[in-house]
Design an enzyme around this catalytic site. Structure first.
Site, PDB file in Angstrom:
ATOM      1  N   HIS A 113      60.611  77.854  58.209  1.00  0.00           N
ATOM      2  CA  HIS A 113      59.477  78.597  57.669  1.00  0.00           C
ATOM      3  C   HIS A 113      58.165  77.845  57.832  1.00  0.00           C
ATOM      4  O   HIS A 113      57.132  78.315  57.375  1.00  0.00           O
ATOM      5  CB  HIS A 113      59.728  78.839  56.178  1.00  0.00           C
ATOM      6  CG  HIS A 113      60.110  77.574  55.478  1.00  0.00           C
ATOM      7  ND1 HIS A 113      61.382  77.051  55.554  1.00  0.00           N
ATOM      8  CD2 HIS A 113      59.383  76.697  54.758  1.00  0.00           C
ATOM      9  CE1 HIS A 113      61.418  75.910  54.886  1.00  0.00           C
ATOM     10  NE2 HIS A 113      60.213  75.667  54.394  1.00  0.00           N
ATOM     11  N   ASP A 276      61.903  84.619  57.371  1.00  0.00           N
ATOM     12  CA  ASP A 276      61.099  83.475  57.803  1.00  0.00           C
ATOM     13  C   ASP A 276      61.221  83.253  59.316  1.00  0.00           C
ATOM     14  O   ASP A 276      61.837  84.061  60.028  1.00  0.00           O
ATOM     15  CB  ASP A 276      61.493  82.208  57.034  1.00  0.00           C
ATOM     16  CG  ASP A 276      62.829  81.646  57.488  1.00  0.00           C
ATOM     17  OD1 ASP A 276      63.670  82.424  57.950  1.00  0.00           O
ATOM     18  OD2 ASP A 276      63.025  80.413  57.391  1.00  0.00           O
TER      19      ASP A 276
HETATM   20  C1  G1P Z   1      63.521  73.713  51.115  1.00  0.00           C
HETATM   21  C2  G1P Z   1      64.100  74.527  49.995  1.00  0.00           C
HETATM   22  C3  G1P Z   1      65.614  74.441  50.026  1.00  0.00           C
HETATM   23  C4  G1P Z   1      66.124  74.856  51.400  1.00  0.00           C
HETATM   24  C5  G1P Z   1      65.415  74.076  52.492  1.00  0.00           C
HETATM   25  C6  G1P Z   1      65.784  74.576  53.873  1.00  0.00           C
HETATM   26  O1  G1P Z   1      63.921  72.371  50.975  1.00  0.00           O
HETATM   27  O2  G1P Z   1      63.618  74.111  48.748  1.00  0.00           O
HETATM   28  O3  G1P Z   1      66.147  75.266  49.028  1.00  0.00           O
HETATM   29  O4  G1P Z   1      67.492  74.637  51.500  1.00  0.00           O
HETATM   30  O5  G1P Z   1      64.018  74.193  52.342  1.00  0.00           O
HETATM   31  O6  G1P Z   1      65.416  75.906  54.067  1.00  0.00           O
HETATM   32  P1  G1P Z   1      63.009  71.247  50.293  1.00  0.00           P
HETATM   33  O7  G1P Z   1      61.714  71.216  51.051  1.00  0.00           O
HETATM   34  O8  G1P Z   1      62.792  71.685  48.882  1.00  0.00           O
HETATM   35  O9  G1P Z   1      63.838  70.012  50.402  1.00  0.00           O
HETATM   36 ZN    ZN Z   2      64.562  79.173  57.940  1.00  0.00          ZN
END
Ligand code: G1P
Ligand code: ZN
Length: 539
Positions: A113, A276
């Site tokens: 994303h 995303d």
């Molecule tokens: C973020 C989200 C988490 C997800 C990850 C990958 O990670 O919070 O839930 O699994 O992106 O999409 P974070 O940046 O918080 O470590």
């Molecule tokens: Zn993704």
């Protein structure tokens, strides 16, 4: 011809929650990408005779990265690559192709994303034979290899044609270019009742799906418009662009604001959703109504028997610690086993592979099931549409019914971005040291019941993971703090707030959580330490 290229190691090739994620320009430094790929190959004992799935979300540098990868794979003795046409493959579709073909894993080039383009981010997601993200022990090994790499192997050949479907060869390696959408559609048809969905659209049901100029556009057009009969134009921003048209392709209230505004306007459709960059996240909206991802997981769990693939029940369900407890209440009342795991899909994968769970999800707009080993944006949307088709209810009615049955968790996440890593690490360390002293402490009407780091003992591989700090209150409110593991620079502090409520479901979320937000920021001294008076992003 195979070349052995001498190289110098980089010191920062540590994979985070979603693979190796860096600024595109960092990834494009001389030998940077190649070093990392060779480090993966070395860390897993070589790739001779192996088969991998390859694709990406179409972001800037994708085409170039895939060509380099193909040449390296051939030079390292890979037997076969299965590649999405034009190099495109969503993360969930890739996981499906891996499982279907019993491959050794795959490489999806995406920073998920995160924004794309020359000044955006680029990433490499590496999956092993489980078709999901690799365990920390493996990522640690890759990191070690990357710090001592001195050469990599690459074929000296012209670029491979990825436009035409079919088989070709490079050295001894077979390359199969496939339609990235076809297998995915087939899988969705096995899970859901497509006739019921077609009927829904025939009855005049309207949707808007925002692909955010990223990889799911072609999947959504094929499924929603061409197969299910949604009106032409229901899928917007459907062409994947290298810079996502300048968008931040993250489906949430901030970055998919256009879609949210549309759904709160008089032109709103019956249903809307967004995915995303690489298609694993989803956001669900009804008319003038937003469904939190935590509620979404609870609702899918409660309604799973309406879906052909889950009609005989599910093994269990799991959520990440930071996700609200809504799904736990559903699971408890229905005698469904549930698990609470650290952030990151790999923890769910272990539980799926051992038949402990079928459904899982995170507060960060990720929901999925054991049909693959990644979260799945379009699957979540088809699940919601199926519930609507079978019950005849609106998104809002379905959600309110769930609150009435199980209570509503007022929930929000606050992100403090771009922090100095030393400041962020110290904030967490000092807070952790302070936790024991918080027990029994009163903040107005809030009394701390328990305050401790979140520690997960994986029931499958026995590994122990510490991820985040949690403060529980006697009224069931909860504060969770953790540092992001997916950033490409600096540190991001995430603060997650939850307050379950069993009677009044019409309060304003931000207002309701205000006292908890104040406690969270006072206790962690967020303002003093970071200089930030408020979070950069609330979702
Ligand atoms: C973020 C989200 C988490 C997800 C990850 C990958 O990670 O919070 O839930 O699994 O992106 O999409 P974070 O940046 O918080 O470590
Ligand atoms: Zn993704």
């Amino acid at each position: 011809m195979i070349n052995i290229v001498k190289t110098q190691p980089y010191s920062d090739q540590k994979m985070g929650t979603g693979g190796l994620r860096k600024k595109t320009k960092v990834m494009m430094q001389p030998n940077y990408f190649e070093n990392f790929i060779q480090s993966v190959f070395n860390a897993i004992g070589g790739v001779k005779g192996k088969t991998y799935v390859v694709g990406g979300d179409g972001r800037f540098f994708n085409a170039e990265a895939i060509q380099r990868f193909i040449k390296m794979a051939a030079a390292n003795g890979v037997k076969k690559l299965i590649i999405g046409q034009n190099g495109f493959m969503s993360t969930p579709a890739g996981s499906n192709v891996m499982l279907k073909n019993h491959t050794d894993g795959g490489f999806i080039f995406s920073a998920s994303h995160n924004p794309g383009g020359e000044n955006g981010d680029f990433g490499v997601k590496y999956a092993n034979e489980t078709a999901g993200q690799v365990p920390t022990a493996v990522t640690d090994r890759i990191f070690e290899e990357s710090k001592k790499i001195s050469e990599y192997k690459i074929c000296d050949s012209k670029d491979i044609d990825l436009k035409n479907l079919g088989l070709q060869k490079l050295e001894d390696m077979e390359i199969e270019v496939i339609d990235p959408v076809a297998d995915y559609v087939e899988m969705m048809q096995r899970i859901f009742d497509f006739d019921a969905l077609k009927q829904l659209f025939k009855s005049g049901f309207t949707i808007r799906f925002d692909a955010m100029n990223a990889v799911t556009g072609p999947y959504a057009i094929r499924i929603f418009e061409e197969i299910l009969g949604a009106a032409k134009g229901s899928v917007i921003r459907a062409t994947p662009l290298p810079d996502f048209g300048g968008l931040h392709p993250d489906p949430n209230l901030i970055y998919a604001k256009d879609l949210v505004d549309f759904m709160y306007s008089d032109k709103a459709t019956d249903f809307a959703a967004a995915n995303d960059g690489d298609g694993d996240r989803n956001m669900i909206l009804g008319r003038k109504f937003f469904v939190t991802p935590s509620d979404s997981l609870a609702i899918l769990t409660d309604n799973c028997k309406l879906i052909p693939a889950y009609k005989n029940g599910i093994y269990g369900v799991a959520k990440s610690a930071a996700t609200s407890t809504a799904v736990c209440r559903v699971a408890e009342k229905n005698n469904i086993p549930y698990y609470v795991v650290p952030t990151g899909w790999k923890y769910f994968v272990n539980l799926m592979d051992s038949n402990r769970i079928t459904l899982c999800g995170e507060e960060s707009f990720g929901t999925g099931s054991s049909h693959i080993r990644e979260k799945d944006g379009i699957w979540a949307i088809l699940f919601w549409l199926s519930i609507i088709a079978k019950t005849g209810k609106t998104v809002e009615e379905i959600t309110r019914e769930n609150w009435k049955k199980y209570g509503r968790s007022y929930y929000m996440r606050f992100d403090y971005e771009g922090l100095d890593t030393t400041v962020a690490d110290k904030l967490m360390a000092d807070l952790e040291a302070k936790l024991p002293s918080l027990k029994g402490k009163k903040f107005g009407s809030y009394e701390v019941k328990e305050a401790a780091p979140f520690v997960y003992n994986d029931p499958v591989d026995g590994s122990v993971t510490k991820n985040g700090l949690v403060i529980d209150f006697t009224n069931q409110a909860k504060i969770t703090y953790r540092l992001s593991g997916t950033g490409s620079s600096g540190a991001t502090l995430r603060v997650y707030l939850e307050l379950p409520e069993y009677n009044d479901f019409d309060q304003d979320t931000l207002e309701t959580l205000q006292p908890l937000l104040k406690i969270a920021s006072d206790v962690a001294e967020i303002q003093q330490r970071t200089g930030k008076t408020k979070a950069d992003v609330n979702t």
